[in-house]
Design an enzyme around this catalytic site. Structure first.
Site, PDB file in Angstrom:
ATOM      1  N   GLU A   1      -3.396  -1.922  -9.931  1.00  0.00           N
ATOM      2  CA  GLU A   1      -2.536  -3.187 -10.442  1.00  0.00           C
ATOM      3  C   GLU A   1      -3.342  -4.431 -10.230  1.00  0.00           C
ATOM      4  OE1 GLU A   1       0.414  -3.496  -7.302  1.00  0.00           O
ATOM      5  OE2 GLU A   1       1.393  -1.495  -7.974  1.00  0.00           O
TER       6      GLU A   1
ATOM      7  N   ASP B   1      -8.604   6.864   6.879  1.00  0.00           N
ATOM      8  CA  ASP B   1      -9.096   7.896   8.047  1.00  0.00           C
ATOM      9  C   ASP B   1      -7.869   9.136   8.027  1.00  0.00           C
ATOM     10  OD1 ASP B   1      -9.947   8.057  10.835  1.00  0.00           O
ATOM     11  OD2 ASP B   1      -7.937   7.610  11.525  1.00  0.00           O
TER      12      ASP B   1
END
Length: 567
Positions: A271, A210
């Site tokens: 990751e 957002d």
């Protein structure tokens, strides 16, 4: 023929996905309180799988006082009781994955709720304290600091600063209940990166970010007197005391420092590999940024994977304008190796069947009151079906806002006493705001509340006319909007249109958007969208694959109709 985009050579899911936006409080209610929730969403996920979308994006469901419908987050690691529990979220994610759907969740990093523990600690602490350093607190101007630190205006209307009892002011680009975080603070950065990991461990496939262009502000927070188009409407005025910002303009938006943040987030996503094989999580930028070359900076190879193409959403109903926007979009995004994304509606704008039924089709009012000129509902839906059909043929990724597969128009006769959008209140009721596109969905035509909840309760009232748009009234009905979406999404998948190249076709009138799209080694399709007022001859011997409305059988394409032809 003019080639503007080559077929995609890579296969990550987010390059070609059709992603369905769920606005949780209005999708489906499982417990009967009149507000949608996670169990309700889980129960309705088979609808999305049958529709043929690839992923679901959920607007915020975090713990929140709901001053801005959940975009005021009090706890990023918990579910608001209005929507359920963390166990409900886990069950929803698992069910979506069982159905072959990816799950993208909303992240709101520009600001928190004023009820967030951090902000409450900041209010209790002294000026200059570490607690206040997480937000943008400043001393005021003028004698005694009684004037705001600068002239910035809130996107929702009114000033962007609120004064606290000890005399300091805090910045909020949106509602006063949404204080902006200070992204120069390492503690803020570490916190949001940990939030990303929290949800990645729970199995989400990506995040919609957002206000992605708003995290970093220009140093010194200078005054600004810009003149731009408003985010939620079309008012170009610039009052003397500043202007509500939009489209990346001004010292509060699209600062270069945001890109280093997103590179660090990309590293967090990277990751989460499974056995050395990238699971291909995605970051999606909500960035109201122009020109498109600036937007493309958000989707460079080491930043986000997608950015919403608001230039497409804001294009008026004009063939030349669409050709220009699409061409410029591919030029900018191909330059950085990113997919184009296409969207016509979301929770922040008037639904496109209503926008396209306005006197200026495609224009964007700040909501529509009952006393405003009303859209032509029949014409708007005809154009919306045509717009959707040519959008879904465009190579790249596409977004579908909940209910558009039913052809839902904007609710333009909401009583003012039920409105909740802060923009309605902060503009002193001058703007209708966004409630009209957030009304609970109609699932069952003859049921109380149109099947939205088991009790018939709905947090916003539904128009009586929506019974004709209910999902059960359209399922299996030839020519219905629901069946058009299902057919288009199935054809898009079977023809691999999302991975296709695109070439503009010559020999058609200026009012026709005409292109050929095909993935490498695939037949693809020819797409013709007649945005003019008179019928246009179809190519001789053309085989129709799908049309947005019935064709007359005389070899012509009527006005406001799109057709997919065998290439």
């Amino acid at each position: 023929m003019t080639i503007v985009h080559e077929p995609s050579a890579t296969s990550e899911w987010w390059r070609t996905a059709v992603i369905y936006q769920v606005y949780p409080r209005s999708f489906a209610d499982g417990d009967g309180d009149g507000v949608g929730d996670l169990p309700g969403i889980t129960a309705r996920l088979p609808h999305l799988a049958a529709l043929g979308v690839d992923a679901v994006w959920l607007s915020p469901f975090y713990r929140s006082p709901q001053r801005d419908a959940g975009y005021d987050v009090a706890d990023y690691r918990d579910i608001d009781p209005l929507f359920g529990t963390l166990a409900d979220a886990d069950a929803m994610i698992a069910r979506a994955h069982d159905l072959g759907l990816k799950v993208v969740v909303d992240l709101v990093p520009n600001h928190t709720s004023s009820e967030h523990a951090w902000f409450q600690a900041a209010l209790a602490a002294a000026p200059g304290s570490p607690e206040r350093g997480r937000y943008l607190f400043r001393d005021g101007r003028g004698h005694g600091g009684v004037e705001p630190p600068n002239n910035w205006r809130s996107v929702f209307g009114g000033p962007a600063w609120t004064r606290v009892p000890d005399g300091q002011w805090y910045l909020h680009l949106f509602d006063s209940s949404q204080p902006d975080l200070d992204w120069t603070n390492p503690e803020v950065r570490a916190e949001i990166e940990d939030v990303l990991r929290f949800w990645l461990r729970r199995g989400v496939d990506g995040f919609r970010i957002d206000v992605a262009h708003g995290l970093v502000k220009e140093a010194g927070l200078p005054d600004w007197f810009g003149t731009v188009e408003m985010v939620s409407g079309t008012d170009p005025g610039a009052p003397e005391d500043g202007q509500s910002p939009a489209f990346g303009s001004g010292p509060m938006f699209d600062q270069d420092g945001v890109h280093e943040i997103y590179r660090s987030w990309r590293a967090v996503l990277d990751e989460f590999d499974a056995g050395g094989e990238r699971r291909s999580r995605a970051l999606v930028a909500e960035a109201w940024v122009e020109p498109l070359s600036r937007l493309a900076r958000y989707v460079r190879d080491d930043e986000m994977q997608q950015a919403f193409n608001f230039s497409f959403l804001t294009t008026l109903w004009d063939a030349a304008a669409y050709r220009r926007t699409i061409t410029e979009s591919y030029a900018a995004l191909d330059a950085v190796g990113a997919p184009a994304t296409w969207v016509l509606s979301n929770h922040d704008v008037v639904r496109h069947p209503s926008r396209l039924g306005l006197a200026v089709p495609g224009s964007r009012p700040n909501g529509i009151f009952a006393t405003d000129p009303q859209p032509d509902e029949e014409l708007g839906l005809r154009r919306a079906r045509a717009a959707t059909l040519f959008m879904l043929a465009l190579p790249g990724s596409a977004y579908v806002y909940q209910g558009e597969e039913l052809g839902l128009p904007e609710h333009t006769s909401l009583p003012d006493d039920v409105r909740e959008d802060p923009s309605y209140f902060r503009t002193l009721h001058e703007e209708a705001g966004r409630d009209g596109c957030r009304v609970p969905l109609p699932w069952v035509a003859g049921a109380p509340g149109l099947g939205f909840s088991p009790t018939g309760r709905t947090w916003l009232p539904q128009p009586a006319s929506w019974a004709a748009y209910a999902a059960d009234a359209q399922a299996g009905v030839a020519g219905s909007t629901l069946e058009l979406y299902r057919a288009a999404l199935a054809l898009r998948r079977s023809l691999a249109l999302g991975a296709g190249g695109l070439a503009w076709l010559d020999g058609f009138p200026d009012d026709v958007v005409a292109f050929r799209t095909a993935a490498a080694g695939e037949t693809g399709a020819v797409v013709l969208a007649n945005l003019g007022t008179t019928p246009v001859a179809l190519p001789d011997g053309a085989t129709v694959l799908l049309a947005s409305a019935d064709l007359p059988g005389d070899g012509t394409l009527p006005a406001d109709v799109t057709v997919w032809l065998e290439a």
